[in-house]
Design a protein around this motif. Sequence first.
Motif, short mmCIF file in Angstrom:
data_model
loop_
_atom_site.label_atom_id
_atom_site.label_comp_id
_atom_site.label_asym_id
_atom_site.label_seq_id
_atom_site.Cartn_x
_atom_site.Cartn_y
_atom_site.Cartn_z
N GLY A 86 -15.54 14.92 1.66
CA GLY A 86 -15.86 13.60 1.64
C GLY A 86 -14.78 12.47 1.20
N LYS A 87 -13.47 12.80 1.43
CA LYS A 87 -12.56 11.91 1.24
C LYS A 87 -11.72 11.61 2.22
CE LYS A 87 -9.87 12.78 -2.65
NZ LYS A 87 -8.57 13.30 -3.36
N SER A 88 -11.39 10.40 2.33
CA SER A 88 -10.43 9.75 3.55
C SER A 88 -9.22 10.45 3.45
CB SER A 88 -10.45 8.33 3.69
OG SER A 88 -11.92 7.81 3.72
N GLY A 89 -8.45 10.53 4.73
CA GLY A 89 -6.95 10.95 4.58
C GLY A 89 -6.06 9.93 3.77
N GLY A 90 -4.90 10.51 3.64
CA GLY A 90 -3.93 9.28 3.04
C GLY A 90 -4.01 9.34 1.40
N ALA A 91 -3.37 8.11 0.96
CA ALA A 91 -3.37 8.18 -0.56
C ALA A 91 -3.26 6.57 -0.69
CB ALA A 91 -2.09 8.66 -0.90
N TRP A 92 -3.94 6.28 -1.68
CA TRP A 92 -4.17 4.76 -2.20
C TRP A 92 -4.22 4.68 -3.56
CZ3 TRP A 92 -8.19 7.80 0.41
CH2 TRP A 92 -9.16 7.77 -0.31
N MET A 93 -4.09 3.34 -4.13
CA MET A 93 -4.52 2.98 -5.36
C MET A 93 -5.65 1.96 -5.43
SD MET A 93 -3.74 -0.47 -6.73
CE MET A 93 -3.82 -0.86 -8.58
#
Length: 694
Positions: free
Chosen positions: A439-446
């Motif tokens: 359920g999580k998009s790829g990559g990384a973020w704040m």
Amino acid sequence: MFKRSILILAASCMMYSCANQTESNPFLTEFQTPNGVPPFDKIRLEHYEPAFLQGIEEQNANIRAIVDNTEAPDFENVIVAFDNSSPILNRVSAIFFNMTDAETSDALNELSIKLAPVLSEHGDNISLNQALFNKVQAVYQKKDSLNLTTEQQRLLDKTYKDFVRSGANLSAEKQARLREINKQLSTLGITFSNNILNENNEFMLFVDKQEDLAGLPEWFRQSAAEEAKAAGQEGKWLFTLHNASRLPFLQYSANRPLREKIYKAYINRGNNNDKNDNKKIITDIVSLRLEKARLLGFDCYSNFVLDNTMAKNSATVMEFLNNLWNYALPKAKAEAAELQKLMDKEGKGEKLEAWDWWYYTEKLRKEKYDLEEDQIKPYFKLENVREGAFAVANKLYGITLTKLNNIPVYHPDVEVFEVKDADGSQLGIFYVDYFPRPGKSGGAWMSNYREQKGDIRPLVCNVASFTKPVGDTPSLLTMDEVETLFHEFGHGLHGLLTKCNYQGVSGTNVVRDFVELPSQINEHWATEPEVLKMYARHYQTGEVIPDSLIEKILKQKTFNQGFMTTELLAAAILDMNLHNLTDTKGIDVVAYEKEAMDQLGLIPEIAPRYRTTYFNHIIGGYAAGYYSYLWANVLDNDAFEAFKEHGIFDKATADLFRRNVLEKGDSEDPMILYKNFRGSEPQLEPMLKNRGMK
């Protein structure tokens, strides 16, 4: 990457049904929790839509109060009132939009698509409210006589310009068309991103023969076996398109046909002419954006976007990118030649292809530096790396992060920390969510669950998809993942340390080509020898990483930088080319991409880091903005020179950076903020040197 839950402000004609109001909906009041944290244990799917609708009604009422106020328009009763006009929408949107990326579901996706046009209409109703704009304009026209602080002046300028850029000065006919464009874009973007997530989740490479695992490290085999078991295929090994699976496979697998299969599946996402096809969607998005830019008086969408940045226009960005291209491409070609020589030594008569790059790069790293990723991974236990990032922040800024238990979270992987300043005062609450899942998009973020303003402290989160623990083996990060953790925590510090009076200018609410400075400068500490000795300890023995390994890590820092810079530049130029278009009639985005890359002279062994049909950044806020990573890379390398000149933990330098960058948000022009820290405008040389191009 930085993401913010962006609510497109302005009013829906939909009425809120009293039947939908329930006392138990947590979004309708300030959260009744310690520190005002989101009550994830009480939030349900059915709460979102009523909260959005109630929030729309609340903001509409607040807007009417601003418009109907008979007092003379001033900064407080117009600009500040508008900045504070949407408390319910702020609460629900901050959580909803992070959940659609971090923990989505079919139901949440359906709701997102349903709400998108409603929120778009709400945004347009506010932006195109002539009576409200007249009030804002009245304040703006007398700004020089209001004795405003620099921060207040910035908020006023920003508010006025946002209205103009949203069409407040357009004719009724053009405003009507703009509304329709915004509504279409709101749903197209969601569909585009959902298609990519679907393709990521649907691709499954099952391997059932031991010999097909040749070259793969034992930890990676164990991980793949666990993934296969979870997918109902016990006894096999499962590899996916998620970074934590795809990249190690390309890096280590000796099975060239399987490398080709997973690589091609990745670079053809959204381009498979099936239910997840993104070609028409991105074509429509680019065309609608061009039409929008023209309505607002710009020749192309990139100049519309860039008018509101440090770069100011497309010509400046293209000159910057083309200049870097002249440094990067020759280095990439030289690297390709080295890899080909390595392949030639094997005597198979094979020509280097794109799916070979990672595999032979790893071999070349071993040959040139006697270093393999598997040698250093045992020293990068995720928890230790995270504590290292926290320790750096403590030494620089005096802050502490203490784990909190019994705080409601949306998934068991999530951990929560209280952040305090050196004097013991609270700076905010920090959430981390580090492992991949369907359920999580790829990559990384704040992102933020609550933004700072005045005495209200922020709730900040970092989300990523790092290597998962396997059996008794904890999460051991790659060097790239280590730097990503430091990068996202840098965004987190920008959100946590901010000290502004108004939400509209606080924290990461800065121009796109400045927002990556705090994140990218924080990466520099990750590989400093003094810092590595603080956190890099062998997960089994506790041994501090030896000097011999540190020396090898530092020696190979510029290794493969031709490839990394070229693929990044290619994506940035592709983004600009798409949004520099002044005519999109009959465009074939895949053919256009190939033509653009051929004109650049991009070698076939390298693809743009993101191709058009899965370029999520340009859907999620980086349209005509992907160059920002490289633009900010000039800033961060120049800024880190100040730390190297005075000591990487020099208190005076850290205080300068904190006071002039991390605390200031968008309360002053970003170049002024930078020069207040550094004393001069940034120089290109440090970046070129750091990437081995000078």
